[in-house]
Structure formats: structure tokens, C-alpha cells
Enzyme design. Structure first.
Site, PDB file in Angstrom:
ATOM      1  CB  SER A 111      -0.913   0.001   1.236  1.00 29.14           C
ATOM      2  OG  SER A 111      -0.136   0.161   2.412  1.00 29.14           O
ATOM      3  CG  ASP A 134      -8.090   9.025  -3.458  1.00 23.05           C
ATOM      4  OD1 ASP A 134      -7.076   8.318  -3.321  1.00 23.05           O
ATOM      5  OD2 ASP A 134      -8.266  10.096  -2.823  1.00 23.05           O
ATOM      6  CE1 TYR A 148      -1.555   0.948  -3.142  1.00 21.32           C
ATOM      7  CE2 TYR A 148      -1.910   3.271  -3.607  1.00 21.32           C
ATOM      8  CZ  TYR A 148      -2.319   2.092  -3.013  1.00 21.32           C
ATOM      9  OH  TYR A 148      -3.492   2.054  -2.301  1.00 21.32           O
ATOM     10  CE1 TYR A 174       9.028  12.148   1.585  1.00 20.34           C
ATOM     11  CE2 TYR A 174       7.093  11.416   0.380  1.00 20.34           C
ATOM     12  CZ  TYR A 174       8.153  11.147   1.238  1.00 20.34           C
ATOM     13  OH  TYR A 174       8.324   9.870   1.715  1.00 20.34           O
ATOM     14  CG  HIS A 204       4.314  14.172  -4.551  1.00 19.10           C
ATOM     15  ND1 HIS A 204       4.951  14.867  -3.564  1.00 19.10           N
ATOM     16  CD2 HIS A 204       3.193  13.667  -3.980  1.00 19.10           C
ATOM     17  CE1 HIS A 204       4.264  14.791  -2.444  1.00 19.10           C
ATOM     18  NE2 HIS A 204       3.184  14.067  -2.680  1.00 19.10           N
TER      19      HIS A 204
END
Ligand code: NAD
Ligand code: DAU
Length: 345
Positions: free
Chosen positions: A85, A126, A153, A210, A279
Site C-alpha cells: 500500500s 482514489d 502502486y 516532500y 508526486h
């Protein structure tokens, strides 16, 4: 009825097991989990005392073991939480994500066909919709939003979703899929943003944000997610996808500041680090469908949920310290080692 929960030694699966044991004590819960680094049997300590709960250490990719369990238990409902995950780990090493998240889902659905179930529910995310721009606050993910993934992922989760829809259409498997936004609450592995920041702040360690920390996530208290899944299992329409989210968008940096303030720690602990590759900027769910069709609404406001979560981590320091030290991995051996040994002899 018998509900087979996969990945129940992880964060959301464990919360779901406790939710079900309380809300539906008449049901039997069978949990299978591979106990990867993210699975902690200690989390299920209380459930293990419950007469209508059974745990088996099984990898969902292990066809023989999964089929044997289905043969024995004949579950009415399967809820598949088991997955790799963590986005950052998928960037380092995508392979296991494809194996567990896609092939594991296939094994579970094959077993659900061989030993027919009333419902196969896939817990999705989502993230399969990709991301939204920061300068379009009017845009939200609906169930019609095209799949457009960013990380290994999310791609593996999307692959599983497509396979679930294929098994529904081709084989008539009675499936449902839920796609939820970011969860927070008790028992979340301290590699994810909120528990990581709480445990680091507590220890006066740097808080690694980040990039600029301007990315937006739509946070939902885990119990609200569990209640939504329970509703979908009992009242949802077969073949449908339901988005789950609570219109609670927050910038990462604001979350970290809230945690600093709650723990009376200086914001000077915040350390901006190199951004995550690829990202996603913003996630935001439109939950109209689940609200209108099933009457679901989130019950926990963020200000209450984050407070409860921080208090939980402060009161369960042993739980996450044993994770950080790696000691939690001995728990299964301690609980089951002897029993397994005598079963082998
Ligand atoms: P987690 O990493 O905390 O737990 C995953 C669990 O799955 C662990 O107990 C692990 O041991 C188990 N597992 C992994 N591989 C397995 C395998 N091959 N066989 C059996 N068990 C295996 O994850 P989580 O945050 O609880 O997420 C649960 C599900 O919800 C996942 O499918 C995830 O994609 C989805 N989801 C998570 C969030 C979130 O914010 N955490 C939001 C939306 C959807
Ligand atoms: O949206 C649902 C998804 O939410 C789930 O499908 C995933 O399983 C779950 O892990 C979560 O994914 P995110 O990538 O959004 O969660 P994470 O906690 O890893 O990161 C949340 C945000 O915080 C993200 O923008 C990255 C950032 N972050 C994260 C970590 C771990 C930091 O800035 N620093 C960090 O150290």
C-alpha cells in the site's frame, strides 16, 4: 454470515474487523494475512479472543492455501484489503505490488467463483484517478472519472479494479469496488504521513516534508471508511463502484503544523526534502453517489479525528515503538510458533 477479510493485520483491515465484530456480532470473521512488514498480528490481539474470529497466515497469491481456506470456510462475502500500500516503496521496487495487488486479486476472485460467494468486494483507492490541479478547486473525482495512474502502486490497484470489472462482466461474479481517499486513525503503520510525523515529532526527530508540502490530500477518519464498506456490502448494488471521501482537503504542510502544535513541538523540526517522483498534486473525492444511494456521510470531523489519533498514538507508544524497532515481527512466532510446531509433528 461468514466474512473473509484479507489484509486484516494491516491498518484499515484491522479497523474494519473491530468495526464488524462490534456492529455485527452475529457474523463470523475469518482473516487471512501474509504478515508482511505492514501486517502486525499484535493489532488483532483483542479480536483473537473473540469466539467468532479466526486468523490464518496466508498469502493471497498462494492459490492452494486460498482454495483450501475457501473449501473449509465457504465465505459468504470476501473483502479484499490485502495489498502493498505504500507509494514510496512502489517507486523503489514495483514488482511485489504487481504480484500481490493484481495476481493476488485474481486468486481471490477465482476462489470466489469456485466456491460461489454472495459478494466479492475490492478495496481500491482514489489514486486510480491520478491527480487534480491545485488551481481547479471545482474539480473532483467521480466514479466516471477516467483511470489515469501515476505510480506503480496506483497502477497495480487500477489493474486489479479492471480485472474485478472483467470478472463481473465475463463470469457474473457479484463484485463491488470502493475507492477511498486518504485514511488516518489508530493502527496506521508509521511509514505513512500522519503516524510518521507523530512518532518523529514525539522523539524530536526531523519531520521530512516532500517538496514544498503543498500537495493536497482528502483525509477521512478510518472508522468512516469502515462504515462505508459495511454499507456497500449490505446495501450496495452488484457491479458498481463507490467513491468514499469526506470533502476534507488539506495541504501536507498544514497537517504537519497541526501535529507540531498538538505535541507542543517547534516547527523548526520541519525539514523539506527531495520530492516524491511523480508526486500527485491533489486528490479530492465527490461522494455524492454513496451519499444518495446508501445514505453514507462521514461522522468524524477532522479536528476531532486528528485529536483522537494523536492521543491514540501517545497512549499506544509501545505499539509503534515495537514496529519501529522491528520487534513486532516476533509476535506471530510467540503466538503461533509452538502451536504450528505441534501441528507439524
Ligand atoms: P497496510 O499496508 O496497512 O496493510 C496491508 C495488509 O495487507 C498488511 O497486513 C499486509 O500484511 C497484508 N498483505 C500484504 N500482502 C499480502 C499478501 N500477498 N497476502 C495477504 N496479505 C497481504 O494497508 P492499508 O493502509 O490498511 O490499506 C488497506 C487497503 O486499502 C489497500 O488495498 C489499500 O490500497 C487501500 N486503501 C488505503 C488507503 C489509505 O489511506 N491507507 C486509502 C484508500 C484505499
Ligand atoms: O489516497 C489514498 C492513498 O493514500 C492510499 O491508496 C495509499 O495506500 C496510502 O498510502 C495513501 O497514499 P499517499 O501517498 O497519499 O500517502 P502517504 O502517507 O505516503 O503521503 C501523504 C502525503 O504526504 C503525500 O503527498 C506525500 C507526503 N509525505 C509522505 C511521507 C511519508 C511527505 O511529505 N513526507 C513523508 O515522509
Amino acid at each position: 454470515m461468514t466474512i473473509l477479510v484479507t489484509g486484516g493485520a494491516g491498518f484499515i483491515g484491522a479497523n474494519f474487523i473491530y468495526y464488524e465484530l462490534k456492529a455485527h456480532p452475529e457474523d463470523r470473521i475469518v482473516c487471512i494475512d501474509k504478515l508482511t512488514y505492514a501486517g502486525n498480528l499484535e493489532t488483532l490481539q483483542e479480536a483473537l479472543k473473540h469466539p467468532s474470529f479466526r486468523f490464518e497466515k496466508i498469502d493471497i497469491c498462494d492459490r492452494k492455501a486460498v482454495f483450501a481456506l475457501f473449501e473449509e470456510e465457504r465465505p459468504d462475502v470476501v473483502v479484499n484489503f490485502a495489498a502493498e500500500s505504500h507509494v514510496d516503496r512502489s517507486i523503489e521496487d514495483p514488482g511485489i505490488f504487481l504480484t500481490t495487488n493484481i495476481l493476488g486479486t485474481q486468486v481471490l476472485m477465482d476462489a470466489s467463483r469456485a466456491y460461489p460467494v454472495k459478494r466479492y468486494h475490492q478495496v481500491s483507492t482514489d489514486e486510480v484517478y491520478g491527480d487534480l490541479p491545485l488551481d481547479r478547486p471545482d474539480l473532483f473525482f467521480t466514479e466516471e472519472t477516467p483511470i489515469k495512474t501515476s505510480s506503480p502502486y496506483s497502477s497495480s490497484k487500477a489493474g486489479a479494479d479492471l480485472l474485478v470489472n472483467a470478472y463481473h462482466r465475463t463470469f457474473g461474479l457479484p463484485t463491488t469496488i470502493s475507492r477511498c481517499s486518504n485514511n488516518y486513525g489508530p493502527y496506521q503503520f508509521p511509514e505513512k504521513l500522519i503516524p510518521l510525523m507523530i512518532s518523529n515529532a514525539r522523539a524530536d526527530k526531523p519531520l521530512p516534508v516532500y517538496g514544498e508540502g503543498l500537495n493536497v490530500r482528502d483525509w477521512l477518519y478510518v472508522e468512516d471508511h469502515c462504515r462505508a464498506i459495511d454499507l456497500i456490502l449490505r446495501k450496495g448494488k452488484v457491479g458498481e463502484v463507490y467513491n468514499i471521501g469526506g470533502h476534507n482537503e488539506m495541504k501536507n504542510i498544514d497537517i504537519v503544523r497541526i501535529i507540531c502544535a498538538a505535541l507542543h513541538k517547534p516547527e523548526s523540526l520541519i525539514t523539506h526534502v527531495t520530492d516524491r517522483k511523480g508526486h500527485d498534486m491533489r486528490y479530492a473525492i465527490d461522494p455524492t453517489k454513496i451519499h444518495e444511494e446508501l445514505g453514507w456521510l462521514p461522522e468524524t470531523k477532522f479536528k476531532d479525528g486528528i485529536q483522537k489519533t494523536i492521543v491514540w498514538y501517545l497512549e499506544h507508544k509501545d505499539w509503534w515503538e515495537r514496529i519501529v524497532s522491528g520487534e513486532y515481527r516476533n509476535y506471530f512466532e510467540k503466538m503461533y510458533g509452538e502451536r504450528l510446531q505441534s501441528a507439524r509433528n
